[in-house]
Scaffold this motif. Structure first.
Motif, mmCIF file in Angstrom:
data_model
loop_
_atom_site.group_PDB
_atom_site.id
_atom_site.type_symbol
_atom_site.label_atom_id
_atom_site.label_comp_id
_atom_site.label_asym_id
_atom_site.label_seq_id
_atom_site.Cartn_x
_atom_site.Cartn_y
_atom_site.Cartn_z
ATOM 1 N N ALA A 89 0.825 -1.210 0.000
ATOM 2 C CA ALA A 89 0.000 0.000 0.000
ATOM 3 C C ALA A 89 0.862 1.264 0.000
ATOM 4 O O ALA A 89 0.427 2.328 -0.468
ATOM 5 C CB ALA A 89 -0.933 0.006 1.205
ATOM 6 N N LEU A 90 2.082 1.163 0.526
ATOM 7 C CA LEU A 90 2.963 2.321 0.621
ATOM 8 C C LEU A 90 3.604 2.676 -0.715
ATOM 9 O O LEU A 90 4.157 3.764 -0.874
ATOM 10 C CB LEU A 90 4.054 2.062 1.651
ATOM 11 N N SER A 91 3.525 1.777 -1.675
ATOM 12 C CA SER A 91 4.178 2.016 -2.971
ATOM 13 C C SER A 91 3.221 2.564 -4.019
ATOM 14 O O SER A 91 3.620 2.772 -5.155
ATOM 15 C CB SER A 91 4.803 0.713 -3.479
ATOM 16 N N HIS A 92 1.963 2.811 -3.642
ATOM 17 C CA HIS A 92 0.964 3.290 -4.594
ATOM 18 C C HIS A 92 0.527 4.718 -4.265
ATOM 19 O O HIS A 92 0.681 5.192 -3.142
ATOM 20 C CB HIS A 92 -0.257 2.373 -4.597
ATOM 21 N N LYS A 93 -0.053 5.367 -5.248
ATOM 22 C CA LYS A 93 -0.591 6.711 -5.089
ATOM 23 C C LYS A 93 -2.077 6.608 -4.764
ATOM 24 O O LYS A 93 -2.823 5.895 -5.438
ATOM 25 C CB LYS A 93 -0.368 7.532 -6.367
ATOM 26 N N TRP A 94 -2.506 7.332 -3.750
ATOM 27 C CA TRP A 94 -3.879 7.293 -3.270
ATOM 28 C C TRP A 94 -4.513 8.685 -3.360
ATOM 29 O O TRP A 94 -3.814 9.696 -3.274
ATOM 30 C CB TRP A 94 -3.932 6.848 -1.812
ATOM 31 N N CYS A 95 -5.820 8.709 -3.486
ATOM 32 C CA CYS A 95 -6.595 9.929 -3.297
ATOM 33 C C CYS A 95 -7.485 9.713 -2.076
ATOM 34 O O CYS A 95 -8.252 8.746 -2.036
ATOM 35 C CB CYS A 95 -7.445 10.245 -4.523
ATOM 36 N N ARG A 96 -7.325 10.566 -1.082
ATOM 37 C CA ARG A 96 -8.180 10.461 0.111
ATOM 38 C C ARG A 96 -9.231 11.560 0.093
ATOM 39 O O ARG A 96 -8.896 12.741 -0.020
ATOM 40 C CB ARG A 96 -7.350 10.568 1.393
ATOM 41 N N VAL A 97 -10.488 11.185 0.202
ATOM 42 C CA VAL A 97 -11.573 12.157 0.319
ATOM 43 C C VAL A 97 -11.640 12.566 1.785
ATOM 44 O O VAL A 97 -12.072 11.795 2.644
ATOM 45 C CB VAL A 97 -12.912 11.576 -0.159
ATOM 46 N N VAL A 98 -11.178 13.768 2.072
ATOM 47 C CA VAL A 98 -11.101 14.247 3.451
ATOM 48 C C VAL A 98 -12.477 14.600 3.980
ATOM 49 O O VAL A 98 -12.835 14.273 5.116
ATOM 50 C CB VAL A 98 -10.158 15.464 3.541
ATOM 51 N N ARG A 99 -13.274 15.249 3.138
ATOM 52 C CA ARG A 99 -14.576 15.735 3.615
ATOM 53 C C ARG A 99 -15.481 16.045 2.432
ATOM 54 O O ARG A 99 -15.012 16.455 1.369
ATOM 55 C CB ARG A 99 -14.382 16.996 4.462
#
Length: 537
Positions: free
Chosen positions: A393-403
């Motif tokens: 999981a640390l080697s991938h790019k993520w988009c986090r929906v904060v709010r």
């Protein structure tokens, strides 16, 4: 400047070798710094000084621009006093905003009002009614704590045998109240929750500084008489708290009365420091309509016109009662934070705040998985990498929906789901492999995210201090799934079922379970984090 005059802001750029020309522990002065040895406290301890008064507050912002501390402590500066911000040589959008919104006063200050003010006198009469729950909303410096203290002192004098309890986020926050009512008994709010001795009148000062669930629980355990909160000027801002608590209180109590205090007593009306804080931190009501509509593309907050930013941030403040001035600084300063807006009727009616996270640098990935490093940010890849022991999981790019926030009048029209679809498309363009979110779980929220094709990934066994809910991660894959994805989804769904309902179902793929068991045996994970994995087989 004079002792009853306007307050002043000074922003001074200094070098690391600059020496502070103030003696340590100077009377009437407060210095917060993470580097000056003569500082009264570090910046993280700023809440300890809410409820105090100072002639000068100096905040060392060279290492971090702590806007929550600035917002909170500006309200402790008395008439004729000064707020001094020490900055480094590097400018940021938030620092430029702080500089550009300051304006020197052009008229002489009016005198401070005579006390008690007509507002305070009228409120004091209303507060004699102890059968009603009174909620007092006011900005800082309006004398709400002093007014509450007088009401408490009068009640204790008339009914000395009555049990009356005072609480606040910290005892220091109730300093003014307790000075006005020295016979009052202060008890920490968490101790009150543990004791549950309900035959007592309850007074809560700075209520927005206590988790909302805890305030609600206190009001169920005791007889809530007086609750006061600052609307602006510290973490939580009070706006969201006022909205959520007001709705809840009206449903819970037979008699609820709301009050306001608008006249400042700690500084003159029209004080430039207060005006600066409101303008710089977007704490005043946003303009009702926009001068022009900007693009619906996902953008960085620093590129938005001020009226658009104002409306968007107002939605975020009202939708989540723990939103804070630091959130505005993060949106403006961090290049990885983005907003997606929906416009209708010439206004912002919906906003999604998204953050790009990962990949984490290869040299620190092992340290994260083993719990030795926890770099700031990157919540999703770090949580999955550590708590679920999924190094990939640390080697991938993520988009986090904060709010996500949608204006009240436009809810239940599918706007939030439409915004999410746009964010997914944008995240795909940004080469993100995954999109996810983290929140305090409720059935309604879980159903919303599931409706938008997000899946359970991890559910914390512990209750979050702020929300009193289990922290929950949901995510979906934007490209071809990685090899471990199906095992992760099966584990996430089963763990949530076990945490929430204590139902234990066997898994067909124990890949994640084996990784967590190994992390626990090697001492990386505490038992609470590995509890489900240790029980599932």
């Amino acid at each position: 400047m004079h002792t009853n005059g306007y307050r002043r802001l000074v922003i001074r750029s200094v070098t690391d070798s600059w020496q502070l020309p103030l003696p340590a522990a100077q009377s009437g002065h407060l210095l917060l710094s993470d580097s000056f040895p003569q500082a009264d406290a570090q910046l993280s301890r700023y809440r300890d000084y809410l409820g105090h008064e100072f002639d000068q507050v100096t905040i060392d912002c060279r290492e971090q621009l702590h806007v929550d501390a600035i917002a909170a402590l500006s309200g402790t500066v008395v008439a004729g006093g000064q707020l001094l911000l020490l900055t480094g040589s590097t400018e940021s959008p938030m620092l430029r905003r702080l500089r550009s919104n300051w304006a020197e006063p052009t008229t002489p200050p009016p005198p401070l009002p005579r006390l008690p003010t007509p507002e305070q006198q009228q409120l004091s009469q209303h507060l004699r009614d102890t059968e009603t729950t009174h909620l007092l909303l006011a900005d800082r410096g309006r004398g709400k704590s002093h007014t509450l203290g007088q009401a408490v002192a009068r009640q204790l004098q008339q009914y000395p045998q009555q049990r009356l309890l005072v609480t606040a986020p910290r005892k220091a926050n109730a300093k003014v109240l307790l000075q006005s009512a020295p016979a009052a008994q202060f008890v920490a709010w968490d101790k009150l929750l543990a004791e549950q001795k309900g035959d007592a009148l309850l007074v809560i000062d700075e209520a927005a500084g206590i988790p909302l669930w805890a305030t609600q629980r206190l009001c169920q355990l005791y007889r809530p008489w007086l609750l006061a909160t600052t609307i602006n000027g510290y973490e939580g801002c009070g706006k969201g708290f006022a909205v959520h608590f007001t709705d809840w209180a009206q449903q819970q109590f037979a008699a609820v009365r709301f009050h306001r205090l608008d006249t400042p007593i700690r500084w003159p009306a029209g004080d430039p420091l207060e005006h600066w804080l409101e303008q710089a931190l977007l704490l005043t009501p946003a303009p009702p309509t926009l001068t022009h509509i900007t693009s619906r593309q996902t953008v960085h907050a620093s590129s938005l016109p001020d009226d658009v930013l104002h409306q968007a941030f107002e939605l975020l403040l009202q939708a989540h009662y723990q939103s804070s001035p630091n959130d505005l600084a993060l949106l403006l300063n961090d290049p990885h934070q983005f907003l997606t807006l929906e416009y209708q009727d010439n206004r912002v009616v919906g906003v999604t705040w998204s953050a790009l996270e990962g990949p984490l640098p290869e040299p620190i990935r092992d340290a994260i998985v083993t719990g030795k490093r926890r770099p700031k940010g990157n919540l999703l890849p770090q949580a999955i990498g550590y708590f679920l022991q999924q190094r990939w999981a640390l080697s991938h790019k993520w988009c986090r929906v904060v709010r996500i926030a949608v204006a009240d009048a436009y809810r239940r029209q599918g706007i939030a789901s439409q915004l999410l679809q746009r964010v997914k498309q944008w995240a795909t363009q940004q080469q993100c492999q995954f999109i996810g979110t983290s929140f305090g779980f409720s059935q309604a929220l879980g159903a919303f995210w599931q409706h938008n094709d997000f899946h359970a990934i991890r559910t914390s066994t512990a209750l979050d201090r702020v929300s009193a809910r289990h922290q929950h991660i949901m995510a979906c894959c934007l490209h071809e799934p990685v090899e471990q994805w199906s095992a992760l989804l099966e584990y996430g769904a089963a763990e949530r079922d076990w945490v929430l309902h204590k139902r234990l179902q066997p898994l067909t793929d124990n890949t994640v379970v084996a990784a967590i068991e190994q992390g626990f045996r090697q001492g990386y994970l505490p038992r609470a984090s590995a509890e489900f994995a240790l029980n599932v087989r």
